[in-house]
Structures are given as structure tokens and as C-alpha cells.
Write an enzyme that holds these catalytic residues in place. Structure first.
Site, PDB file in Angstrom:
ATOM      1  N   HIS A 164       0.599  -1.296   0.065  1.00 35.16           N
ATOM      2  CA  HIS A 164       0.103  -0.024   0.049  1.00 35.16           C
ATOM      3  C   HIS A 164       0.963   1.396   0.143  1.00 35.16           C
ATOM      4  CE1 HIS A 164      -3.347   2.497   1.681  1.00 35.16           C
ATOM      5  NE2 HIS A 164      -2.340   3.162   1.940  1.00 35.16           N
ATOM      6  N   GLU A 165       1.964   1.309   0.829  1.00 36.69           N
ATOM      7  CA  GLU A 165       2.724   2.614   0.868  1.00 36.69           C
ATOM      8  C   GLU A 165       3.565   2.785  -0.072  1.00 36.69           C
ATOM      9  OE1 GLU A 165       1.931   4.633   3.271  1.00 36.69           O
ATOM     10  OE2 GLU A 165       0.914   3.422   4.756  1.00 36.69           O
ATOM     11  N   HIS A 171       1.742   4.666  -3.017  1.00 35.61           N
ATOM     12  CA  HIS A 171       1.623   6.015  -2.782  1.00 35.61           C
ATOM     13  C   HIS A 171       2.768   6.510  -3.544  1.00 35.61           C
ATOM     14  CE1 HIS A 171      -1.794   6.526  -0.091  1.00 35.61           C
ATOM     15  NE2 HIS A 171      -1.308   5.969   0.727  1.00 35.61           N
ATOM     16  N   ASP A 180      -5.118   7.706  -1.358  1.00 35.26           N
ATOM     17  CA  ASP A 180      -5.803   6.736  -0.585  1.00 35.26           C
ATOM     18  C   ASP A 180      -7.354   6.646  -0.928  1.00 35.26           C
ATOM     19  OD1 ASP A 180      -4.148   5.596   1.686  1.00 35.26           O
ATOM     20  OD2 ASP A 180      -4.066   7.758   2.436  1.00 35.26           O
TER      21      ASP A 180
HETATM   22 ZN   LIG Z   1      -2.103   5.322   2.408  1.00 37.61          ZN
END
Ligand SMILES: [Zn+2]
Length: 186
Positions: free
Chosen positions: A115-116, A119, A125
């Protein structure tokens, strides 16, 4: 000699443009011209280095236009104790990720990592609570361990690296993706 010279100039400009988005062209064949290396570094990742490698494999398999490899330090992986995991994107493919050791004991560390990194690859998000969506982060709860981007998320990343969409290249800090679950000690 005008055309070859122009070709060199264009090649220089292209290289500068790719450097500006923190990417390196892989080879020179037209077929791979769209692929950008995202060079990550796990020297500071401690116990999360292996998760970073797994996440890189997941992103490589899910996308066509990026190749994550340990070829440099465009993307540093750090970890810390408390404060929450987060990502700091300086530009598309450039920045750093910090994994909260404690948070990774509540949520899936691989899902957090993927997930990170998402980014850094341009994704915002999307706290819709859907475990099938990687960027839903902690909104999907601690029971959600899915580390894979949806087809839509992967396609979005591909589009960013194909076109270097300006909105995805702006610097941004992403915090609070993994709120403490109710009843948790921290
Ligand atoms: Zn996030």
C-alpha cells in the site's frame, strides 16, 4: 549530420525528462521504452526488507510499465516504532516509505508495504473499506491481509508511468492510512 545531432539532443532531453520523474529507462528497445525502473533500497528496512522485496514482486507482476529493483535509492524503505506507517512521495517513483513496527503487528505487514509503495507509484488513499482495494488501507480492518492491487489500481499506476501524469508527480505526504483498531493498545 543534422538528423543524428537532433537525435542526440532528443535523447538527452528524454533522459532528462525521465530523470525528472525519478525513473530510468530500461534498455533502448522500443518495446521496453515505457518501462521505468523504480529503484528501491532496503538497507534501512530492518525486519521489513523481505516484505519490500515481496511487494516489489507484486507490483512488477501487476503492472507493465514499471520494474521495481534494488538498483538505487529512488525509494528508501525505513521502519520505526509507533506513529503510524506512511509514505512521502517527492515525485512519481521517488520518495520513502516508513513502516511502523507496532502497526505491522496489527495489520498485515505485506499489505502495509504494498500500500505505502502504491503511494510512491502515484496512488492516493481510497478508504472505502473494501479489502479488494489495496489503497483502502486500514479501513478494511485488521483481518484484511490482501497485498495485491486491484486491476484498476494497477492500470492506474501503469497510466501514470506511461504518461507521467502531472497530478501524480506532485510531492505529497500520506499519513493515517492505518488507524488503530478499536480496542487496540496503540
Ligand atoms: Zn495510504
Amino acid at each position: 549530420m543534422r538528423l543524428p545531432r537532433m537525435s542526440r539532443i532528443l535523447a538527452t532531453l528524454a533522459a532528462a525528462a525521465m530523470a525528472a520523474i525519478g525513473a530510468v529507462a530500461v534498455g533502448s528497445a522500443p518495446a521496453s521504452a515505457a518501462v521505468r525502473n523504480v529503484c528501491y533500497n532496503t538497507s534501512q528496512a530492518g525486519p521489513f526488507a523481505g516484505y519490500a522485496n515481496q511487494a516489489a514482486t507484486i507490483w512488477n507482476n501487476a503492472t507493465n510499465n514499471i520494474n521495481m529493483a534494488q538498483c538505487g535509492s529512488n525509494l528508501m524503505i525505513y521502519y520505526t516504532y509507533g506513529g503510524g506507517s506512511y509514505a512521502v512521495r517527492n515525485s512519481l517513483g521517488n520518495g520513502y516509505v516508513v513502516i511502523d513496527y507496532y502497526q505491522a503487528q496489527q495489520y498485515s505487514p505485506l499489505r502495509i508495504m504494498t500500500h505505502e509503495i502504491g503511494h510512491i507509484l502515484g496512488l492516493p488513499d481510497n478508504y472505502n473499506g473494501n479489502c479488494a482495494i489495496l489503497m483502502s488501507g486500514g479501513s478494511a480492518g485488521t483481518s484484511c491481509t490482501n497485498p495485491y492491487p486491484s486491476a484498476g489500481e494497477a492500470a492506474t499506476v501503469d497510466s501514470y508511468f506511461r504518461t507521467a501524469v502531472r497530478s501524480a508527480t506532485t510531492a505529497q505526504v500520506f499519513t493515517g492510512s492505518w488507524p488503530a483498531p478499536v480496542g487496540a493498545l496503540r
